[in-house]
Design an enzyme around this catalytic site. Structure first.
Site, PDB file in Angstrom:
ATOM      1  N   SER A   1      -9.320  -2.907  -0.559  1.00 46.12           N
ATOM      2  CA  SER A   1      -8.540  -2.539  -1.557  1.00 46.12           C
ATOM      3  C   SER A   1      -7.071  -2.391  -1.368  1.00 46.12           C
ATOM      4  CB  SER A   1      -8.910  -1.003  -2.013  1.00 46.12           C
ATOM      5  OG  SER A   1      -7.785  -0.680  -2.968  1.00 46.12           O
TER       6      SER A   1
ATOM      7  N   HIS B   1      -4.281  -0.942  -2.354  1.00 43.90           N
ATOM      8  CA  HIS B   1      -3.419   0.177  -2.085  1.00 43.90           C
ATOM      9  C   HIS B   1      -3.688   0.970  -0.932  1.00 43.90           C
ATOM     10  CE1 HIS B   1      -5.877   3.470  -3.493  1.00 43.90           C
ATOM     11  NE2 HIS B   1      -6.468   2.695  -3.904  1.00 43.90           N
TER      12      HIS B   1
ATOM     13  N   CYS C   1     -10.985  10.802  -5.264  1.00 43.72           N
ATOM     14  CA  CYS C   1     -11.707  10.035  -6.363  1.00 43.72           C
ATOM     15  C   CYS C   1     -12.298  11.066  -7.354  1.00 43.72           C
ATOM     16  CB  CYS C   1     -12.583   9.081  -6.112  1.00 43.72           C
ATOM     17  SG  CYS C   1     -11.737   7.683  -5.068  1.00 43.72           S
TER      18      CYS C   1
ATOM     19  N   ASN D   1     -14.223   7.488   4.702  1.00 42.71           N
ATOM     20  CA  ASN D   1     -12.758   7.848   4.092  1.00 42.71           C
ATOM     21  C   ASN D   1     -12.531   9.327   4.735  1.00 42.71           C
ATOM     22  OD1 ASN D   1     -14.979   7.910   2.497  1.00 42.71           O
ATOM     23  ND2 ASN D   1     -13.685   8.987   1.178  1.00 42.71           N
TER      24      ASN D   1
ATOM     25  N   GLY E   1     -11.115  -1.593  -5.465  1.00 39.87           N
ATOM     26  CA  GLY E   1     -12.138  -1.654  -4.494  1.00 39.87           C
ATOM     27  C   GLY E   1     -13.425  -1.066  -5.349  1.00 39.87           C
ATOM     28  N   THR E   2     -13.476  -0.247  -6.091  1.00 39.83           N
ATOM     29  CA  THR E   2     -14.406   0.190  -6.771  1.00 39.83           C
ATOM     30  C   THR E   2     -15.050  -0.988  -7.795  1.00 39.83           C
ATOM     31  OG1 THR E   2     -13.736   2.465  -7.211  1.00 39.83           O
ATOM     32  CG2 THR E   2     -15.052   1.686  -8.907  1.00 39.83           C
TER      33      THR E   2
ATOM     34  N   THR F   1      -7.833 -13.051 -16.510  1.00 38.36           N
ATOM     35  CA  THR F   1      -6.580 -13.661 -15.935  1.00 38.36           C
ATOM     36  C   THR F   1      -6.266 -13.061 -14.578  1.00 38.36           C
ATOM     37  OG1 THR F   1      -5.633 -14.596 -18.011  1.00 38.36           O
ATOM     38  CG2 THR F   1      -4.216 -14.356 -16.159  1.00 38.36           C
TER      39      THR F   1
ATOM     40  N   GLN G   1     -11.444   1.215   4.252  1.00 38.27           N
ATOM     41  CA  GLN G   1     -10.367   2.107   5.097  1.00 38.27           C
ATOM     42  C   GLN G   1     -10.343   1.304   6.320  1.00 38.27           C
ATOM     43  OE1 GLN G   1      -8.895   4.953   4.394  1.00 38.27           O
ATOM     44  NE2 GLN G   1      -9.896   5.295   2.561  1.00 38.27           N
TER      45      GLN G   1
END
Length: 379
Positions: A198, A200, A324, A150, A71-72, A237, A178
């Protein structure tokens, strides 16, 4: 670790069984998705199926989905200095809400002198009047307002922000990391120009993110240059196994969304009532619309670091906010932006629920809080 309770789902989620199966199956294939032979075509099929799944989930076209490493990275790609606004004029500055994720507050690739922050209210909602004033006081802007915070879980008025930004000739980026899988999100219904996600956070693996670009948006400049992957928008890739798992997680999350949201809301409300009953605990932003799974609370004299350690010793995983910051417990910049002083911002604890959270987990958390509230705060 046996008998532990995980209540830090906004930081990361367990891998969904569907995502795990998709990842294992993809790892059994050897092709590079840019290769033209049969093995390469099979890898490409997995990537494109996941791309179509994510696009359908959020109302986009598959060709406008760009897979990234996180996501970053997706946020950094979105905050591009070459973007052009509604009239084809380059955006010359960036406006970000003061409660954004650190990767957005950093401004992507725009220089610091071209970045301004949009105020938020005491409830953690972006101040649209301030946004209007900032837009009126300068050239076209790229604006970034997250869909859901978040830390507090507050839902932001992104559709109204999109209308305001469009009328001013600017562009809107929405960090929806989120939001996906917790509330309905449709990039077209909102009117956003860019949206980031994101894997995860919804039961996919770490190391996979995505940016969705509105049809016809011009001027997106790659962060990574080299090969022509992702239609030239992100070289390297593709992470085939991670992307396949991302797609599987999206599909599973969207199928379960109505029931999961209802169940988590019930558990969240029960958790909040139990927290309030001990040591004068207060819940942040509890009078506005929030994610169904998120609770940010404090109590007089509470220190977040002590509380997080205390919960951990009781077998409960919670956090002090965003995960983070290299594992450091720091004052919440979100609460500071909402107008709370440093003492309060240093004492906020976040509990976030997920699809496997059970009533027994809430009971354990409240039992731990009763113990902590009656010892640490009264010592």
């Amino acid at each position: 670790m046996p008998n532990r309770v995980y209540l830090d789902w906004n930081a990361t989620t367990p891998l969904r069984p569907e995502a795990r199966a998709a990842m294992v199956a993809a790892y059994e294939r050897i092709g590079n998705p840019s290769s033209v032979h049969a093995e390469g075509r099979e890898a490409r099929r997995l990537v494109e199926e996941a791309r179509a799944t994510l696009a359908a989930a959020v109302g986009a076209l598959p060709r406008n989905v760009v897979f990234t490493s996180a996501g970053t990275e997706a946020n950094a790609l979105a905050l591009s200095p070459g973007l052009r606004g509604g009239a084809g004029e380059p955006v010359q500055r960036l406006l970000v809400s003061a409660i954004e994720h650190a990767s957005v507050l950093a401004g992507g690739r725009l220089p610091a002198e071209r970045i301004s922050q949009i105020r938020v209210t005491r409830s953690g909602i972006v101040d649209l009047d301030h946004l209007r004033a900032l837009l009126a006081d300068g050239p076209p802007a790229l604006v970034s307002v997250m869909a859901a915070n978040n830390e507090t879980g507050t839902l932001q008025p992104v559709a109204e922000a999109a209308r305001i930004v469009r009328e001013a000739g600017g562009l809107l980026h929405v960090d929806a990391i989120q939001a996906l899988g917790k509330i309905a999100f449709n990039i077209n219904a909102i009117g956003a120009d860019l949206a980031t996600f994101s894997a995860h956070k919804i039961g996919g693996p770490k190391g996979v993110g995505a940016l969705i670009v509105a049809e016809g948006l011009a001027g997106l400049e790659p962060v990574l240059r080299g090969g022509g992957q992702e239609l030239g928008r992100r070289a390297g890739t593709e992470n085939v196994a991670g992307i396949a798992a991302f797609g599987a997680a999206v599909k599973a999350a969207l199928q379960a969304l109505p029931e999961d949201a209802k169940r988590m809301t019930t558990l969240r409300d029960r958790l909040e009532n139990g927290l309030r009953a001990v040591a004068g605990a207060t819940i942040f932003a509890d009078q506005v619309a929030r994610l169904p799974n998120t609770v940010l609370f404090t109590a007089p004299g509470l220190k977040a670091e002590t509380a997080v350690i205390g919960f951990d010793l009781e077998g409960i995983a919670v956090s002090s906010g965003s995960a983070c910051s290299s594992g450091k417990v720091q004052p919440s910049h979100v609460l500071s932006a909402m107008g709370f002083d440093g003492t309060v911002a240093q004492g906020a604890v976040r509990l976030s629920l997920g699809w496997s959270t059970e009533p027994a987990d809430i009971n354990r958390a409240l039992e731990a809080w009763r113990k902590l509230g009656n010892t640490l705060l009264r010592a």
